[in-house]
Design a protein around this motif. Structure first.
Motif, PDB file in Angstrom:
ATOM      1  N   ALA A 133       0.834  -1.367   0.143  1.00  0.00           N
ATOM      2  CA  ALA A 133       0.086   0.062   0.197  1.00  0.00           C
ATOM      3  C   ALA A 133       0.658   1.223   0.022  1.00  0.00           C
ATOM      4  CB  ALA A 133      -0.883   0.036   1.063  1.00  0.00           C
ATOM      5  N   ARG A 134       0.474   2.206  -0.597  1.00  0.00           N
ATOM      6  CA  ARG A 134       1.303   3.495  -0.697  1.00  0.00           C
ATOM      7  C   ARG A 134       0.743   4.317   0.565  1.00  0.00           C
ATOM      8  NH1 ARG A 134       1.022   7.185  -6.229  1.00  0.00           N
ATOM      9  NH2 ARG A 134       2.211   9.067  -5.447  1.00  0.00           N
ATOM     10  N   GLN A 135       1.760   4.900   1.325  1.00  0.00           N
ATOM     11  CA  GLN A 135       1.813   5.615   2.434  1.00  0.00           C
ATOM     12  C   GLN A 135       1.427   6.976   2.322  1.00  0.00           C
ATOM     13  OE1 GLN A 135       5.507   4.961   4.462  1.00  0.00           O
ATOM     14  NE2 GLN A 135       5.060   2.668   4.455  1.00  0.00           N
ATOM     15  N   ILE A 136       0.251   7.484   2.715  1.00  0.00           N
ATOM     16  CA  ILE A 136      -0.081   8.785   2.607  1.00  0.00           C
ATOM     17  C   ILE A 136      -0.548   9.669   3.916  1.00  0.00           C
ATOM     18  CG2 ILE A 136      -1.083   8.335   0.427  1.00  0.00           C
ATOM     19  CD1 ILE A 136      -4.097   8.642   1.485  1.00  0.00           C
ATOM     20  N   ILE A 137      -0.376  10.942   3.822  1.00  0.00           N
ATOM     21  CA  ILE A 137      -0.962  11.761   4.837  1.00  0.00           C
ATOM     22  C   ILE A 137      -1.559  12.583   4.309  1.00  0.00           C
ATOM     23  CG2 ILE A 137      -0.196  13.608   6.616  1.00  0.00           C
ATOM     24  CD1 ILE A 137       2.526  12.175   6.780  1.00  0.00           C
ATOM     25  N   ILE A 138      -3.113  12.749   4.877  1.00  0.00           N
ATOM     26  CA  ILE A 138      -3.996  13.516   4.266  1.00  0.00           C
ATOM     27  C   ILE A 138      -4.372  14.755   5.061  1.00  0.00           C
ATOM     28  CG2 ILE A 138      -6.561  13.682   3.797  1.00  0.00           C
ATOM     29  CD1 ILE A 138      -6.756  10.764   3.610  1.00  0.00           C
ATOM     30  N   GLN A 178     -17.573  18.694   4.241  1.00  0.00           N
ATOM     31  CA  GLN A 178     -18.148  17.405   3.599  1.00  0.00           C
ATOM     32  C   GLN A 178     -17.285  16.676   2.727  1.00  0.00           C
ATOM     33  OE1 GLN A 178     -19.880  20.434   3.996  1.00  0.00           O
ATOM     34  NE2 GLN A 178     -21.585  20.193   5.299  1.00  0.00           N
ATOM     35  N   ASP A 179     -16.913  17.276   1.699  1.00  0.00           N
ATOM     36  CA  ASP A 179     -16.150  16.605   0.805  1.00  0.00           C
ATOM     37  C   ASP A 179     -14.688  16.171   1.196  1.00  0.00           C
ATOM     38  OD1 ASP A 179     -15.015  19.241   0.501  1.00  0.00           O
ATOM     39  OD2 ASP A 179     -14.300  19.178  -1.262  1.00  0.00           O
ATOM     40  N   ASP A 180     -14.148  16.949   1.999  1.00  0.00           N
ATOM     41  CA  ASP A 180     -12.985  16.246   2.729  1.00  0.00           C
ATOM     42  C   ASP A 180     -13.247  14.751   3.438  1.00  0.00           C
ATOM     43  OD1 ASP A 180     -12.782  19.484   3.050  1.00  0.00           O
ATOM     44  OD2 ASP A 180     -10.595  18.748   3.316  1.00  0.00           O
ATOM     45  N   ALA A 181     -14.288  14.937   4.065  1.00  0.00           N
ATOM     46  CA  ALA A 181     -14.973  13.576   4.823  1.00  0.00           C
ATOM     47  C   ALA A 181     -15.226  12.595   3.883  1.00  0.00           C
ATOM     48  CB  ALA A 181     -16.449  14.047   5.658  1.00  0.00           C
ATOM     49  N   VAL A 182     -15.811  12.784   2.807  1.00  0.00           N
ATOM     50  CA  VAL A 182     -15.974  11.726   1.882  1.00  0.00           C
ATOM     51  C   VAL A 182     -14.570  11.127   1.458  1.00  0.00           C
ATOM     52  CG1 VAL A 182     -16.948  10.903  -0.178  1.00  0.00           C
ATOM     53  CG2 VAL A 182     -18.112  12.389   1.280  1.00  0.00           C
ATOM     54  N   ALA A 183     -13.555  12.045   1.132  1.00  0.00           N
ATOM     55  CA  ALA A 183     -12.057  11.673   0.752  1.00  0.00           C
ATOM     56  C   ALA A 183     -11.505  10.906   1.806  1.00  0.00           C
ATOM     57  CB  ALA A 183     -11.281  12.846   0.441  1.00  0.00           C
ATOM     58  N   ILE A 184     -11.769  11.338   3.024  1.00  0.00           N
ATOM     59  CA  ILE A 184     -11.111  10.509   4.199  1.00  0.00           C
ATOM     60  C   ILE A 184     -11.715   9.268   4.066  1.00  0.00           C
ATOM     61  CG2 ILE A 184     -10.936  10.091   6.492  1.00  0.00           C
ATOM     62  CD1 ILE A 184     -10.688  13.466   6.685  1.00  0.00           C
ATOM     63  N   LEU A 185     -12.971   8.929   4.065  1.00  0.00           N
ATOM     64  CA  LEU A 185     -13.672   7.815   4.134  1.00  0.00           C
ATOM     65  C   LEU A 185     -13.333   6.762   2.986  1.00  0.00           C
ATOM     66  CD1 LEU A 185     -17.279   8.909   5.096  1.00  0.00           C
ATOM     67  CD2 LEU A 185     -15.585   7.346   6.528  1.00  0.00           C
ATOM     68  N   PHE A 186     -13.176   7.577   1.737  1.00  0.00           N
ATOM     69  CA  PHE A 186     -12.616   6.522   0.495  1.00  0.00           C
ATOM     70  C   PHE A 186     -11.343   6.248   0.634  1.00  0.00           C
ATOM     71  CE2 PHE A 186     -12.325   7.843  -4.490  1.00  0.00           C
ATOM     72  CZ  PHE A 186     -12.488   6.596  -4.766  1.00  0.00           C
ATOM     73  N   GLY A 241     -22.923   4.721   4.615  1.00  0.00           N
ATOM     74  CA  GLY A 241     -23.583   5.260   3.374  1.00  0.00           C
ATOM     75  C   GLY A 241     -24.945   6.317   3.577  1.00  0.00           C
ATOM     76  N   ALA A 242     -25.587   6.056   4.772  1.00  0.00           N
ATOM     77  CA  ALA A 242     -26.460   7.357   4.933  1.00  0.00           C
ATOM     78  C   ALA A 242     -25.526   8.273   5.445  1.00  0.00           C
ATOM     79  CB  ALA A 242     -26.921   6.809   6.289  1.00  0.00           C
ATOM     80  N   ALA A 243     -24.391   8.255   6.066  1.00  0.00           N
ATOM     81  CA  ALA A 243     -23.687   9.778   6.278  1.00  0.00           C
ATOM     82  C   ALA A 243     -23.160  10.304   5.122  1.00  0.00           C
ATOM     83  CB  ALA A 243     -22.492   9.453   7.260  1.00  0.00           C
ATOM     84  N   VAL A 244     -22.628   9.403   4.172  1.00  0.00           N
ATOM     85  CA  VAL A 244     -22.155  10.227   2.932  1.00  0.00           C
ATOM     86  C   VAL A 244     -23.411  10.747   2.199  1.00  0.00           C
ATOM     87  CG1 VAL A 244     -21.042   9.644   0.713  1.00  0.00           C
ATOM     88  CG2 VAL A 244     -20.006   8.854   2.944  1.00  0.00           C
ATOM     89  N   GLY A 245     -24.277   9.955   2.040  1.00  0.00           N
ATOM     90  CA  GLY A 245     -25.799  10.630   1.456  1.00  0.00           C
ATOM     91  C   GLY A 245     -26.128  11.866   2.021  1.00  0.00           C
ATOM     92  N   ALA A 246     -26.161  12.054   3.438  1.00  0.00           N
ATOM     93  CA  ALA A 246     -26.259  13.151   4.056  1.00  0.00           C
ATOM     94  C   ALA A 246     -25.435  14.282   3.862  1.00  0.00           C
ATOM     95  CB  ALA A 246     -26.834  12.773   5.684  1.00  0.00           C
ATOM     96  N   LEU A 288     -17.989  17.014  -6.314  1.00  0.00           N
ATOM     97  CA  LEU A 288     -17.374  16.415  -5.054  1.00  0.00           C
ATOM     98  C   LEU A 288     -15.794  16.672  -5.109  1.00  0.00           C
ATOM     99  CD1 LEU A 288     -18.097  14.646  -2.567  1.00  0.00           C
ATOM    100  CD2 LEU A 288     -17.952  12.656  -4.135  1.00  0.00           C
ATOM    101  N   HIS A 289     -15.191  17.657  -4.840  1.00  0.00           N
ATOM    102  CA  HIS A 289     -13.948  18.086  -5.007  1.00  0.00           C
ATOM    103  C   HIS A 289     -12.840  16.962  -4.536  1.00  0.00           C
ATOM    104  CE1 HIS A 289     -15.427  22.013  -6.273  1.00  0.00           C
ATOM    105  NE2 HIS A 289     -15.865  22.156  -4.801  1.00  0.00           N
ATOM    106  N   ASP A 290     -12.756  16.943  -3.237  1.00  0.00           N
ATOM    107  CA  ASP A 290     -11.520  16.373  -2.626  1.00  0.00           C
ATOM    108  C   ASP A 290     -11.370  14.804  -2.883  1.00  0.00           C
ATOM    109  OD1 ASP A 290     -10.900  18.877  -1.587  1.00  0.00           O
ATOM    110  OD2 ASP A 290     -11.741  18.592   0.322  1.00  0.00           O
ATOM    111  N   PRO A 291     -12.662  14.053  -2.842  1.00  0.00           N
ATOM    112  CA  PRO A 291     -12.289  12.720  -3.161  1.00  0.00           C
ATOM    113  C   PRO A 291     -11.501  12.625  -4.565  1.00  0.00           C
ATOM    114  CG  PRO A 291     -14.441  13.192  -2.366  1.00  0.00           C
ATOM    115  CD  PRO A 291     -13.993  14.464  -2.503  1.00  0.00           C
ATOM    116  N   CYS A 292     -11.637  13.637  -5.613  1.00  0.00           N
ATOM    117  CA  CYS A 292     -11.152  13.261  -6.685  1.00  0.00           C
ATOM    118  C   CYS A 292      -9.310  13.068  -6.357  1.00  0.00           C
ATOM    119  CB  CYS A 292     -10.846  14.474  -7.503  1.00  0.00           C
ATOM    120  SG  CYS A 292     -12.726  14.680  -8.402  1.00  0.00           S
ATOM    121  N   THR A 293      -8.974  13.412  -5.722  1.00  0.00           N
ATOM    122  CA  THR A 293      -7.330  12.899  -5.214  1.00  0.00           C
ATOM    123  C   THR A 293      -7.349  11.724  -4.853  1.00  0.00           C
ATOM    124  OG1 THR A 293      -7.912  13.588  -2.841  1.00  0.00           O
ATOM    125  CG2 THR A 293      -6.866  15.464  -3.922  1.00  0.00           C
TER     126      THR A 293
END
Ligand code: BDR
Ligand code: CA
Length: 313
Positions: free
Chosen positions: A3-8, A14-22, A217-222, A242-247
Protein backbone atom coordinates in the motif's frame (compact mmCIF):
# COMPACT_ATOMS: atom_id res chain seq x y z
CA UNK A 1 1.65 -4.67 -4.18
CA UNK A 2 2.33 -2.79 -0.97
CA UNK A 3 0.00 0.00 0.00
CA UNK A 4 1.12 3.53 -0.75
CA UNK A 5 1.69 5.55 2.44
CA UNK A 6 -0.23 8.81 2.53
CA UNK A 7 -0.87 11.66 4.93
CA UNK A 8 -4.15 13.50 4.32
CA UNK A 9 -3.87 17.20 5.17
CA UNK A 10 -7.43 18.37 5.58
CA UNK A 11 -10.04 20.94 6.67
CA UNK A 12 -13.26 18.87 6.86
CA UNK A 13 -15.61 19.92 5.12
CA UNK A 14 -18.17 17.45 3.69
CA UNK A 15 -16.07 16.63 0.63
CA UNK A 16 -12.94 16.21 2.78
CA UNK A 17 -14.92 13.75 4.90
CA UNK A 18 -15.84 11.67 1.85
CA UNK A 19 -12.20 11.72 0.71
CA UNK A 20 -11.05 10.43 4.11
CA UNK A 21 -13.66 7.66 4.09
CA UNK A 22 -12.72 6.73 0.51
CA UNK A 23 -9.05 6.39 1.47
CA UNK A 24 -9.82 4.40 4.62
CA UNK A 25 -11.93 2.02 2.55
CA UNK A 26 -8.91 1.03 0.44
CA UNK A 27 -6.26 -0.33 2.85
CA UNK A 28 -4.78 -2.66 0.24
CA UNK A 29 -3.85 0.37 -1.89
CA UNK A 30 -3.51 3.23 0.60
CA UNK A 31 -2.08 3.22 4.10
CA UNK A 32 -3.24 6.41 5.80
CA UNK A 33 -0.50 7.33 8.28
CA UNK A 34 -2.46 10.16 9.84
CA UNK A 35 -4.73 13.14 9.32
CA UNK A 36 -3.13 16.56 9.69
CA UNK A 37 -5.82 19.17 10.17
CA UNK A 38 -5.60 22.79 9.11
CA UNK A 39 -7.91 25.79 9.32
CA UNK A 40 -9.89 26.36 6.13
CA UNK A 41 -13.54 25.60 5.52
CA UNK A 42 -14.08 26.25 9.24
CA UNK A 43 -11.68 27.18 12.08
CA UNK A 44 -9.17 24.62 13.34
CA UNK A 45 -11.18 23.63 16.44
CA UNK A 46 -13.95 22.44 14.10
CA UNK A 47 -11.75 20.73 11.49
CA UNK A 48 -10.01 18.68 14.19
CA UNK A 49 -13.36 17.70 15.68
CA UNK A 50 -14.82 16.83 12.29
CA UNK A 51 -11.81 14.72 11.29
CA UNK A 52 -12.20 12.63 14.46
CA UNK A 53 -15.94 12.22 13.86
CA UNK A 54 -15.15 10.77 10.46
CA UNK A 55 -12.49 8.41 11.83
CA UNK A 56 -14.98 7.10 14.37
CA UNK A 57 -17.64 6.70 11.69
CA UNK A 58 -15.16 4.53 9.77
CA UNK A 59 -14.33 2.51 12.90
CA UNK A 60 -10.80 3.94 12.89
CA UNK A 61 -10.45 5.63 16.27
CA UNK A 62 -6.85 4.34 16.21
CA UNK A 63 -5.86 6.72 13.41
CA UNK A 64 -3.72 9.64 14.64
CA UNK A 65 -5.33 13.03 14.07
CA UNK A 66 -3.24 16.18 14.53
CA UNK A 67 -4.10 19.86 14.93
CA UNK A 68 -2.06 22.14 12.70
CA UNK A 69 -1.93 25.77 11.66
CA UNK A 70 -4.90 27.84 12.76
CA UNK A 71 -4.41 30.60 10.18
CA UNK A 72 -2.68 31.21 6.85
CA UNK A 73 1.01 32.14 6.71
CA UNK A 74 0.55 35.87 6.42
CA UNK A 75 -3.09 36.85 6.34
CA UNK A 76 -6.40 36.47 8.13
CA UNK A 77 -8.33 33.21 7.77
CA UNK A 78 -11.22 33.12 5.30
CA UNK A 79 -13.75 30.34 6.01
CA UNK A 80 -16.64 28.86 4.03
CA UNK A 81 -19.55 28.26 6.41
CA UNK A 82 -21.88 29.45 3.65
CA UNK A 83 -20.95 26.28 1.74
CA UNK A 84 -20.32 23.74 4.51
CA UNK A 85 -22.63 24.95 7.30
CA UNK A 86 -21.68 26.24 10.75
CA UNK A 87 -20.02 23.00 11.84
CA UNK A 88 -18.25 22.42 8.53
CA UNK A 89 -19.88 19.01 8.50
CA UNK A 90 -23.58 19.88 8.46
CA UNK A 91 -25.84 17.16 7.08
CA UNK A 92 -25.53 13.93 9.08
CA UNK A 93 -26.05 13.75 12.82
CA UNK A 94 -22.69 12.31 13.89
CA UNK A 95 -21.85 11.84 17.59
CA UNK A 96 -19.24 13.96 19.33
CA UNK A 97 -15.88 12.20 18.97
CA UNK A 98 -14.29 10.54 21.96
CA UNK A 99 -10.94 9.63 20.40
CA UNK A 100 -8.12 11.97 21.41
CA UNK A 101 -6.37 14.56 19.34
CA UNK A 102 -2.63 13.88 19.23
CA UNK A 103 -0.30 16.06 21.30
CA UNK A 104 2.04 16.82 18.43
CA UNK A 105 1.37 19.64 15.96
CA UNK A 106 0.52 18.62 12.36
CA UNK A 107 3.72 20.26 11.14
CA UNK A 108 5.86 18.25 13.57
CA UNK A 109 4.16 15.05 12.47
CA UNK A 110 4.78 15.87 8.80
CA UNK A 111 8.45 16.63 9.45
CA UNK A 112 9.07 13.62 11.71
CA UNK A 113 7.29 11.20 9.36
CA UNK A 114 9.15 12.37 6.28
CA UNK A 115 12.48 12.23 8.12
CA UNK A 116 12.01 8.80 9.65
CA UNK A 117 10.31 6.87 6.83
CA UNK A 118 12.47 5.85 3.87
CA UNK A 119 12.92 8.68 1.39
CA UNK A 120 10.40 8.65 -1.45
CA UNK A 121 7.81 6.52 0.31
CA UNK A 122 5.37 9.08 1.74
CA UNK A 123 2.79 10.89 -0.40
CA UNK A 124 1.09 14.05 0.87
CA UNK A 125 -2.57 14.56 0.01
CA UNK A 126 -3.51 18.16 0.87
CA UNK A 127 -7.22 18.87 0.44
CA UNK A 128 -7.37 22.20 2.26
CA UNK A 129 -5.25 25.37 2.30
CA UNK A 130 -1.54 24.49 2.04
CA UNK A 131 -0.47 26.18 5.30
CA UNK A 132 0.70 23.03 7.13
CA UNK A 133 2.67 21.74 4.16
CA UNK A 134 4.37 25.08 3.45
CA UNK A 135 5.22 25.57 7.13
CA UNK A 136 6.81 22.11 7.26
CA UNK A 137 8.81 22.85 4.08
CA UNK A 138 9.98 26.22 5.40
CA UNK A 139 10.95 24.81 8.79
CA UNK A 140 12.62 21.65 7.47
CA UNK A 141 13.63 22.00 3.82
CA UNK A 142 15.50 18.68 4.07
CA UNK A 143 12.14 16.87 3.93
CA UNK A 144 11.23 18.23 0.48
CA UNK A 145 13.32 15.78 -1.58
CA UNK A 146 12.03 12.95 0.63
CA UNK A 147 8.39 13.49 -0.47
CA UNK A 148 7.24 10.83 -2.94
CA UNK A 149 4.54 13.08 -4.41
CA UNK A 150 2.04 15.77 -3.47
CA UNK A 151 -1.46 15.04 -4.78
CA UNK A 152 -3.54 18.09 -3.95
CA UNK A 153 -7.00 19.49 -4.56
CA UNK A 154 -6.76 23.11 -5.51
CA UNK A 155 -6.64 25.67 -8.27
CA UNK A 156 -8.58 26.39 -11.43
CA UNK A 157 -7.76 27.18 -15.01
CA UNK A 158 -10.54 27.05 -17.59
CA UNK A 159 -13.11 26.39 -14.84
CA UNK A 160 -12.53 29.86 -13.29
CA UNK A 161 -12.54 30.58 -9.57
CA UNK A 162 -15.16 29.55 -7.04
CA UNK A 163 -14.39 32.12 -4.34
CA UNK A 164 -13.35 35.01 -6.57
CA UNK A 165 -13.61 35.19 -10.37
CA UNK A 166 -9.94 34.18 -10.51
CA UNK A 167 -9.26 31.90 -7.55
CA UNK A 168 -10.24 28.56 -6.06
CA UNK A 169 -10.84 28.42 -2.29
CA UNK A 170 -7.87 26.32 -1.06
CA UNK A 171 -5.33 28.42 -2.95
CA UNK A 172 -7.07 31.73 -2.27
CA UNK A 173 -7.10 31.20 1.51
CA UNK A 174 -3.31 30.88 1.68
CA UNK A 175 -1.70 31.91 -1.61
CA UNK A 176 1.76 32.35 -0.04
CA UNK A 177 1.64 28.73 1.17
CA UNK A 178 0.52 27.55 -2.25
CA UNK A 179 3.33 29.50 -3.93
CA UNK A 180 5.85 27.94 -1.55
CA UNK A 181 4.61 24.42 -2.33
CA UNK A 182 4.47 25.01 -6.09
CA UNK A 183 8.05 26.30 -6.05
CA UNK A 184 9.35 23.52 -3.80
CA UNK A 185 10.47 21.16 -6.54
CA UNK A 186 8.51 18.24 -5.06
CA UNK A 187 6.55 16.22 -7.66
CA UNK A 188 3.02 17.69 -7.70
CA UNK A 189 -0.29 16.49 -9.11
CA UNK A 190 -3.09 19.06 -8.93
CA UNK A 191 -6.79 18.25 -9.07
CA UNK A 192 -8.32 21.67 -9.78
CA UNK A 193 -11.90 22.79 -10.35
CA UNK A 194 -11.43 21.91 -14.03
CA UNK A 195 -11.77 18.25 -13.05
CA UNK A 196 -13.82 18.45 -9.83
CA UNK A 197 -16.60 20.41 -11.55
CA UNK A 198 -17.07 17.31 -13.71
CA UNK A 199 -17.43 15.04 -10.65
CA UNK A 200 -20.99 16.04 -9.76
CA UNK A 201 -23.13 14.39 -7.11
CA UNK A 202 -26.35 14.02 -9.07
CA UNK A 203 -29.55 12.85 -7.35
CA UNK A 204 -29.00 9.30 -8.63
CA UNK A 205 -25.40 9.22 -7.38
CA UNK A 206 -26.58 10.53 -4.02
CA UNK A 207 -29.29 7.83 -3.96
CA UNK A 208 -26.60 5.19 -4.59
CA UNK A 209 -24.83 6.23 -1.37
CA UNK A 210 -28.07 5.93 0.63
CA UNK A 211 -28.82 2.59 -1.04
CA UNK A 212 -25.70 1.09 0.55
CA UNK A 213 -27.90 0.72 3.61
CA UNK A 214 -25.00 1.22 6.02
CA UNK A 215 -24.22 3.99 8.53
CA UNK A 216 -21.39 5.17 6.23
CA UNK A 217 -23.71 5.15 3.20
CA UNK A 218 -26.32 7.14 5.10
CA UNK A 219 -23.72 9.63 6.35
CA UNK A 220 -22.17 10.13 2.91
CA UNK A 221 -25.65 10.55 1.45
CA UNK A 222 -26.43 13.20 4.06
CA UNK A 223 -23.04 14.92 3.67
CA UNK A 224 -23.29 15.16 -0.10
CA UNK A 225 -27.00 15.99 0.11
CA UNK A 226 -26.30 18.98 2.35
CA UNK A 227 -23.41 20.13 0.22
CA UNK A 228 -25.56 19.84 -2.89
CA UNK A 229 -28.06 22.43 -1.71
CA UNK A 230 -25.53 25.24 -2.19
CA UNK A 231 -24.49 24.54 -5.74
CA UNK A 232 -27.54 24.27 -8.08
CA UNK A 233 -28.67 27.83 -7.49
CA UNK A 234 -25.12 29.01 -7.99
CA UNK A 235 -24.03 26.95 -10.98
CA UNK A 236 -27.44 25.97 -12.38
CA UNK A 237 -26.28 22.39 -12.64
CA UNK A 238 -27.46 18.95 -11.75
CA UNK A 239 -25.51 18.32 -8.55
CA UNK A 240 -22.55 19.55 -6.54
CA UNK A 241 -18.87 19.02 -7.34
CA UNK A 242 -17.26 16.40 -5.10
CA UNK A 243 -13.85 18.07 -5.03
CA UNK A 244 -11.57 16.39 -2.52
CA UNK A 245 -12.33 12.68 -3.21
CA UNK A 246 -10.90 13.22 -6.70
CA UNK A 247 -7.42 13.09 -5.13
CA UNK A 248 -8.08 9.60 -3.78
CA UNK A 249 -9.68 8.55 -7.07
CA UNK A 250 -6.52 9.66 -8.88
CA UNK A 251 -4.29 7.67 -6.50
CA UNK A 252 -6.39 4.55 -6.98
CA UNK A 253 -7.27 4.76 -10.67
CA UNK A 254 -5.30 7.40 -12.62
CA UNK A 255 -6.64 5.79 -15.80
CA UNK A 256 -10.03 7.39 -15.04
CA UNK A 257 -8.52 10.86 -15.48
CA UNK A 258 -6.83 12.98 -18.13
CA UNK A 259 -3.89 15.21 -17.22
CA UNK A 260 -1.31 17.50 -18.73
CA UNK A 261 2.19 18.53 -17.56
CA UNK A 262 2.25 22.30 -17.18
CA UNK A 263 3.85 25.16 -15.30
CA UNK A 264 1.61 26.63 -12.59
CA UNK A 265 2.45 29.85 -10.76
CA UNK A 266 0.44 31.39 -7.93
CA UNK A 267 -0.64 35.04 -7.86
CA UNK A 268 0.29 36.58 -4.51
CA UNK A 269 0.48 40.28 -5.41
CA UNK A 270 -2.78 41.42 -6.93
CA UNK A 271 -5.82 41.84 -4.67
CA UNK A 272 -8.01 41.41 -7.76
CA UNK A 273 -6.66 37.98 -8.70
CA UNK A 274 -5.17 36.86 -5.37
CA UNK A 275 -4.59 33.09 -5.30
CA UNK A 276 -5.13 32.60 -9.01
CA UNK A 277 -3.37 29.55 -10.43
CA UNK A 278 -1.71 30.84 -13.59
CA UNK A 279 -1.52 27.75 -15.79
CA UNK A 280 0.80 27.88 -18.79
CA UNK A 281 -1.37 25.56 -20.89
CA UNK A 282 0.48 26.19 -24.16
CA UNK A 283 3.99 26.45 -22.71
CA UNK A 284 4.31 30.05 -23.83
CA UNK A 285 6.55 31.10 -20.93
CA UNK A 286 9.06 28.25 -21.38
CA UNK A 287 9.01 27.91 -17.58
CA UNK A 288 9.60 24.26 -16.68
CA UNK A 289 6.52 22.17 -15.87
CA UNK A 290 6.05 21.87 -12.12
CA UNK A 291 2.70 20.07 -12.00
CA UNK A 292 0.61 17.33 -13.50
CA UNK A 293 -2.64 19.22 -13.98
CA UNK A 294 -5.67 16.91 -14.04
CA UNK A 295 -8.51 18.32 -16.12
CA UNK A 296 -10.91 15.53 -17.08
CA UNK A 297 -12.56 12.51 -15.46
CA UNK A 298 -14.69 9.52 -16.39
CA UNK A 299 -17.21 10.65 -13.81
CA UNK A 300 -19.59 7.69 -13.67
CA UNK A 301 -16.72 5.21 -13.34
CA UNK A 302 -15.33 7.37 -10.53
CA UNK A 303 -18.65 7.39 -8.66
CA UNK A 304 -19.09 3.64 -9.19
CA UNK A 305 -15.64 3.08 -7.68
CA UNK A 306 -16.32 5.43 -4.76
CA UNK A 307 -19.68 3.84 -3.97
CA UNK A 308 -18.31 0.30 -4.18
CA UNK A 309 -15.38 1.14 -1.89
CA UNK A 310 -17.61 2.89 0.65
CA UNK A 311 -19.70 -0.28 0.84
CA UNK A 312 -16.72 -1.95 2.55
CA UNK A 313 -16.82 0.33 5.60
C1 BDR B 1 -12.16 23.15 -1.95
O1 BDR B 1 -12.57 24.13 -1.00
C2 BDR B 1 -13.28 23.53 0.06
O2 BDR B 1 -14.45 24.22 0.29
C3 BDR B 1 -13.50 22.09 -0.33
O3 BDR B 1 -13.38 21.25 0.82
C4 BDR B 1 -12.40 21.81 -1.33
O4 BDR B 1 -11.22 21.34 -0.70
C5 BDR B 1 -12.91 23.40 -3.25
O5 BDR B 1 -12.65 24.68 -3.74
CA1 CA C 1 -11.17 20.64 1.63
Amino acid sequence: MTARQIIIDTDPGQDDAVAILFALACPEALEVLGLTCVAGNVPLAMTTRNARKICELAGRSDLPVFAGCDRPLGRALITAEHVHGRSGLDGPDLPEPTMPLQDRHSVEFLIDTLRTRPSGTVTLVPIGPLTNIATAFQRAPDIIPRVQEIVLMGGAHAAHGNVTPAAEFNIHVDPEAAACVMASGAPITMLPLDVTHKALVTPSRNAAFHALGTPVGAAVGALTGFYERYHPERHGRDGAPLHDPCTIGWLLRPDLFTARRVNVEIETGSELTMGMTVVDWWGVTKRPANATFVHDIRAQDFFDLLTERLSRL
